[in-house]
Design a protein around this motif. Structure first.
Motif, PDB file in Angstrom:
ATOM      1  N   ALA A  27       0.846  -1.197   0.000  1.00 28.40           N
ATOM      2  CA  ALA A  27       0.000   0.000   0.000  1.00 28.40           C
ATOM      3  C   ALA A  27       0.878   1.242   0.000  1.00 28.40           C
ATOM      4  O   ALA A  27       1.849   1.330   0.755  1.00 28.40           O
ATOM      5  CB  ALA A  27      -0.907  -0.009   1.232  1.00 28.40           C
ATOM      6  N   GLY A  28       0.546   2.191  -0.860  1.00 27.50           N
ATOM      7  CA  GLY A  28       1.321   3.419  -0.987  1.00 27.50           C
ATOM      8  C   GLY A  28       2.465   3.313  -1.968  1.00 27.50           C
ATOM      9  O   GLY A  28       3.076   4.334  -2.316  1.00 27.50           O
ATOM     10  N   PHE A  70      -0.417   4.450  -8.073  1.00 25.97           N
ATOM     11  CA  PHE A  70      -0.021   3.986  -6.748  1.00 25.97           C
ATOM     12  C   PHE A  70      -1.043   3.001  -6.203  1.00 25.97           C
ATOM     13  O   PHE A  70      -2.242   3.101  -6.517  1.00 25.97           O
ATOM     14  CB  PHE A  70       0.091   5.165  -5.768  1.00 25.97           C
ATOM     15  CG  PHE A  70       1.217   6.116  -6.088  1.00 25.97           C
ATOM     16  CD1 PHE A  70       2.412   6.064  -5.372  1.00 25.97           C
ATOM     17  CD2 PHE A  70       1.090   7.064  -7.096  1.00 25.97           C
ATOM     18  CE1 PHE A  70       3.453   6.939  -5.655  1.00 25.97           C
ATOM     19  CE2 PHE A  70       2.119   7.937  -7.395  1.00 25.97           C
ATOM     20  CZ  PHE A  70       3.308   7.872  -6.675  1.00 25.97           C
ATOM     21  N   VAL A  71      -0.571   2.064  -5.383  1.00 23.65           N
ATOM     22  CA  VAL A  71      -1.481   1.191  -4.659  1.00 23.65           C
ATOM     23  C   VAL A  71      -2.157   2.028  -3.580  1.00 23.65           C
ATOM     24  O   VAL A  71      -1.481   2.662  -2.763  1.00 23.65           O
ATOM     25  CB  VAL A  71      -0.730  -0.007  -4.026  1.00 23.65           C
ATOM     26  CG1 VAL A  71      -1.706  -0.865  -3.222  1.00 23.65           C
ATOM     27  CG2 VAL A  71      -0.052  -0.834  -5.112  1.00 23.65           C
ATOM     28  N   ARG A  72      -3.468   2.050  -3.602  1.00 24.03           N
ATOM     29  CA  ARG A  72      -4.212   2.903  -2.672  1.00 24.03           C
ATOM     30  C   ARG A  72      -4.144   2.347  -1.253  1.00 24.03           C
ATOM     31  O   ARG A  72      -4.333   1.152  -1.030  1.00 24.03           O
ATOM     32  CB  ARG A  72      -5.677   3.009  -3.098  1.00 24.03           C
ATOM     33  CG  ARG A  72      -6.503   3.931  -2.200  1.00 24.03           C
ATOM     34  CD  ARG A  72      -7.960   3.909  -2.593  1.00 24.03           C
ATOM     35  NE  ARG A  72      -8.185   4.541  -3.858  1.00 24.03           N
ATOM     36  CZ  ARG A  72      -8.304   5.855  -4.033  1.00 24.03           C
ATOM     37  NH1 ARG A  72      -8.184   6.658  -2.998  1.00 24.03           N
ATOM     38  NH2 ARG A  72      -8.528   6.356  -5.227  1.00 24.03           N
ATOM     39  N   ARG A  73      -3.881   3.231  -0.309  1.00 20.95           N
ATOM     40  CA  ARG A  73      -3.972   2.839   1.101  1.00 20.95           C
ATOM     41  C   ARG A  73      -5.456   2.750   1.474  1.00 20.95           C
ATOM     42  O   ARG A  73      -6.230   3.632   1.105  1.00 20.95           O
ATOM     43  CB  ARG A  73      -3.283   3.879   1.992  1.00 20.95           C
ATOM     44  CG  ARG A  73      -1.788   4.015   1.748  1.00 20.95           C
ATOM     45  CD  ARG A  73      -1.178   5.023   2.709  1.00 20.95           C
ATOM     46  NE  ARG A  73       0.223   5.259   2.406  1.00 20.95           N
ATOM     47  CZ  ARG A  73       1.217   4.499   2.840  1.00 20.95           C
ATOM     48  NH1 ARG A  73       0.935   3.440   3.607  1.00 20.95           N
ATOM     49  NH2 ARG A  73       2.470   4.778   2.527  1.00 20.95           N
ATOM     50  N   PRO A  74      -5.849   1.712   2.186  1.00 16.76           N
ATOM     51  CA  PRO A  74      -7.262   1.611   2.587  1.00 16.76           C
ATOM     52  C   PRO A  74      -7.657   2.824   3.418  1.00 16.76           C
ATOM     53  O   PRO A  74      -6.994   3.156   4.402  1.00 16.76           O
ATOM     54  CB  PRO A  74      -7.308   0.316   3.416  1.00 16.76           C
ATOM     55  CG  PRO A  74      -6.095  -0.448   3.000  1.00 16.76           C
ATOM     56  CD  PRO A  74      -5.052   0.587   2.680  1.00 16.76           C
ATOM     57  N   GLU A 133      -7.041  11.936   4.655  1.00 14.71           N
ATOM     58  CA  GLU A 133      -6.526  10.938   5.584  1.00 14.71           C
ATOM     59  C   GLU A 133      -5.088  10.672   5.173  1.00 14.71           C
ATOM     60  O   GLU A 133      -4.837  10.094   4.119  1.00 14.71           O
ATOM     61  CB  GLU A 133      -7.343   9.653   5.539  1.00 14.71           C
ATOM     62  CG  GLU A 133      -6.893   8.640   6.582  1.00 14.71           C
ATOM     63  CD  GLU A 133      -7.789   7.415   6.625  1.00 14.71           C
ATOM     64  OE1 GLU A 133      -7.321   6.378   7.131  1.00 14.71           O
ATOM     65  OE2 GLU A 133      -8.936   7.488   6.154  1.00 14.71           O
ATOM     66  N   GLY A 134      -4.149  11.167   5.967  1.00 18.07           N
ATOM     67  CA  GLY A 134      -2.760  11.177   5.518  1.00 18.07           C
ATOM     68  C   GLY A 134      -2.635  12.149   4.365  1.00 18.07           C
ATOM     69  O   GLY A 134      -3.036  13.300   4.457  1.00 18.07           O
ATOM     70  N   GLU A 135      -2.123  11.669   3.235  1.00 20.28           N
ATOM     71  CA  GLU A 135      -2.002  12.513   2.050  1.00 20.28           C
ATOM     72  C   GLU A 135      -3.090  12.225   1.027  1.00 20.28           C
ATOM     73  O   GLU A 135      -3.098  12.812  -0.046  1.00 20.28           O
ATOM     74  CB  GLU A 135      -0.621  12.285   1.403  1.00 20.28           C
ATOM     75  CG  GLU A 135       0.552  12.698   2.280  1.00 20.28           C
ATOM     76  CD  GLU A 135       0.459  14.160   2.686  1.00 20.28           C
ATOM     77  OE1 GLU A 135       0.165  15.002   1.819  1.00 20.28           O
ATOM     78  OE2 GLU A 135       0.669  14.458   3.882  1.00 20.28           O
ATOM     79  N   SER A 136      -4.012  11.319   1.346  1.00 21.67           N
ATOM     80  CA  SER A 136      -5.051  10.923   0.389  1.00 21.67           C
ATOM     81  C   SER A 136      -6.340  11.682   0.650  1.00 21.67           C
ATOM     82  O   SER A 136      -6.829  11.707   1.787  1.00 21.67           O
ATOM     83  CB  SER A 136      -5.312   9.421   0.483  1.00 21.67           C
ATOM     84  OG  SER A 136      -4.162   8.679   0.137  1.00 21.67           O
ATOM     85  N   PRO A 137      -6.918  12.315  -0.377  1.00 21.77           N
ATOM     86  CA  PRO A 137      -8.198  13.004  -0.194  1.00 21.77           C
ATOM     87  C   PRO A 137      -9.291  12.011   0.162  1.00 21.77           C
ATOM     88  O   PRO A 137      -9.364  10.925  -0.407  1.00 21.77           O
ATOM     89  CB  PRO A 137      -8.447  13.668  -1.557  1.00 21.77           C
ATOM     90  CG  PRO A 137      -7.610  12.900  -2.524  1.00 21.77           C
ATOM     91  CD  PRO A 137      -6.427  12.407  -1.761  1.00 21.77           C
ATOM     92  N   ALA A 192     -14.009  13.680  -9.357  1.00 18.91           N
ATOM     93  CA  ALA A 192     -13.162  12.490  -9.518  1.00 18.91           C
ATOM     94  C   ALA A 192     -11.690  12.865  -9.431  1.00 18.91           C
ATOM     95  O   ALA A 192     -10.884  12.165  -8.808  1.00 18.91           O
ATOM     96  CB  ALA A 192     -13.465  11.804 -10.852  1.00 18.91           C
ATOM     97  N   SER A 193     -11.330  14.005 -10.037  1.00 21.58           N
ATOM     98  CA  SER A 193      -9.936  14.452 -10.009  1.00 21.58           C
ATOM     99  C   SER A 193      -9.513  14.838  -8.595  1.00 21.58           C
ATOM    100  O   SER A 193      -8.441  14.449  -8.130  1.00 21.58           O
ATOM    101  CB  SER A 193      -9.756  15.638 -10.956  1.00 21.58           C
ATOM    102  OG  SER A 193      -8.452  16.149 -10.893  1.00 21.58           O
ATOM    103  N   THR A 194     -10.359  15.595  -7.893  1.00 23.45           N
ATOM    104  CA  THR A 194     -10.023  16.040  -6.540  1.00 23.45           C
ATOM    105  C   THR A 194      -9.902  14.867  -5.579  1.00 23.45           C
ATOM    106  O   THR A 194      -8.988  14.817  -4.745  1.00 23.45           O
ATOM    107  CB  THR A 194     -11.098  17.014  -6.021  1.00 23.45           C
ATOM    108  OG1 THR A 194     -11.127  18.174  -6.860  1.00 23.45           O
ATOM    109  CG2 THR A 194     -10.817  17.449  -4.594  1.00 23.45           C
ATOM    110  N   LEU A 195     -10.824  13.900  -5.685  1.00 27.95           N
ATOM    111  CA  LEU A 195     -10.845  12.767  -4.770  1.00 27.95           C
ATOM    112  C   LEU A 195      -9.955  11.615  -5.232  1.00 27.95           C
ATOM    113  O   LEU A 195      -9.808  10.617  -4.517  1.00 27.95           O
ATOM    114  CB  LEU A 195     -12.281  12.265  -4.602  1.00 27.95           C
ATOM    115  CG  LEU A 195     -13.235  13.239  -3.897  1.00 27.95           C
ATOM    116  CD1 LEU A 195     -14.674  12.752  -3.995  1.00 27.95           C
ATOM    117  CD2 LEU A 195     -12.838  13.404  -2.439  1.00 27.95           C
ATOM    118  N   ARG A 196      -9.372  11.755  -6.435  1.00 23.86           N
ATOM    119  CA  ARG A 196      -8.499  10.717  -7.006  1.00 23.86           C
ATOM    120  C   ARG A 196      -9.215   9.380  -7.096  1.00 23.86           C
ATOM    121  O   ARG A 196      -8.710   8.346  -6.653  1.00 23.86           O
ATOM    122  CB  ARG A 196      -7.216  10.567  -6.196  1.00 23.86           C
ATOM    123  CG  ARG A 196      -6.348  11.810  -6.132  1.00 23.86           C
ATOM    124  CD  ARG A 196      -5.106  11.519  -5.316  1.00 23.86           C
ATOM    125  NE  ARG A 196      -4.442  12.732  -4.869  1.00 23.86           N
ATOM    126  CZ  ARG A 196      -3.536  12.776  -3.895  1.00 23.86           C
ATOM    127  NH1 ARG A 196      -3.191  11.666  -3.272  1.00 23.86           N
ATOM    128  NH2 ARG A 196      -2.975  13.906  -3.537  1.00 23.86           N
TER     129      ARG A 196
END
Length: 247
Positions: A27-28, A70-74, A133-137, A192-196
């Motif tokens: 992940a990540g 990237f592998v998405r972090r849960p 959450e962390g660096e993920s929107p 979709a772009s903002t939330l990746r």
């Protein structure tokens, strides 16, 4: 020929999915470049991108423009509590989310004038709140408030919506009516772009309209959550007419 290409990209997504779920790719972690993966699997770049799109829709991979795949972090699942909450689109108290705020002065047009019940071209402040959450929107909210009702705390951009929320909660008179409309839909391109997230991934969209005792709308909020990250909980209170019970 079409079936062969389809079978090939599903085979690639199956292989990458197995590597991710088995822990071969953490992940990540950044995946090899699309060009390198295409050479590795001996397919064209469009076929490789089709395979990655499958994993994006499943929430296993996220594409960050300019950086790669990237592998998405849960990301944790939160509970949205209906009613007058904070400007942070997550009203769950146990959610450890960092929220950014950007304020823009705009003029109300179109459907926004209907929701706010104001004349066309009325001055409005828009607050764009994105939770991370962390660096993920994680989720986003667009809040619209008539300019004369915007509390001082909201006039400066800041790292959190919490101070702004307290300002709105302290409005006098306080909100007397809150109407929320909930729907599941596909994200708009900017969402979709903002939330990746994939443009094919469902989101839960909530439109919240709060009015004071005179019927004046004091806030309109558009909240957007990826469907796999939220539960919505609403509580209905039965109002007893005391005049009838006493009679």
């Amino acid at each position: 020929m079409t079936e062969s290409v389809s079978s090939r990209h599903h085979g690639i997504s199956d292989d990458l999915r197995h590597q991710i779920t088995a822990g071969g790719i953490k992940a990540g972690e950044r995946l090899p470049s699309e060009a390198d993966l295409a050479r590795q699997y001996m397919v064209s770049t469009p076929t490789l991108r089709s395979a990655l799109a499958v994993l994006e829709r499943e929430g296993l991979v996220e594409k960050i423009h300019g950086k790669g795949n990237f592998v998405r972090r849960p990301l944790r699942k939160i509970t949205y509590v209906g009613g007058w909450g904070t400007l942070d689109p997550s009203t769950a108290t146990d959610a450890d989310l960092r929220v950014t705020v950007r304020r823009t002065a705009i003029r109300a047009h179109g459907h926004l004038t209907t929701l706010l019940r104001v004349p066309n071209d009325s001055p409005v402040n828009e607050l764009l709140c994105i939770s991370y959450e962390g660096e993920s929107p994680h989720s986003l909210a667009r809040i619209y408030v008539p300019r004369d009702l915007t509390p001082t705390a909201a006039l400066s951009d800041g790292p959190s919506c919490e101070g702004t929320a307290r300002g709105f909660a302290a409005l006098n008179p306080p909100p007397a009516e809150i109407q929320e409309t909930v729907c599941a839909r596909l994200p708009a391109p900017d969402e979709a772009s903002t939330l990746r997230i994939s443009s094919a991934a469902a989101v839960l969209a909530i439109t919240r309209v709060a009015a004071d005792r005179t019927g004046r709308v004091i806030e309109v909020a558009h909240l957007v959550f990826p469907g796999d990250r939220v539960d919505a909980a609403f509580t209905t209170h039965h109002v007893v007419d005391e005049r009838r019970t006493q009679g």
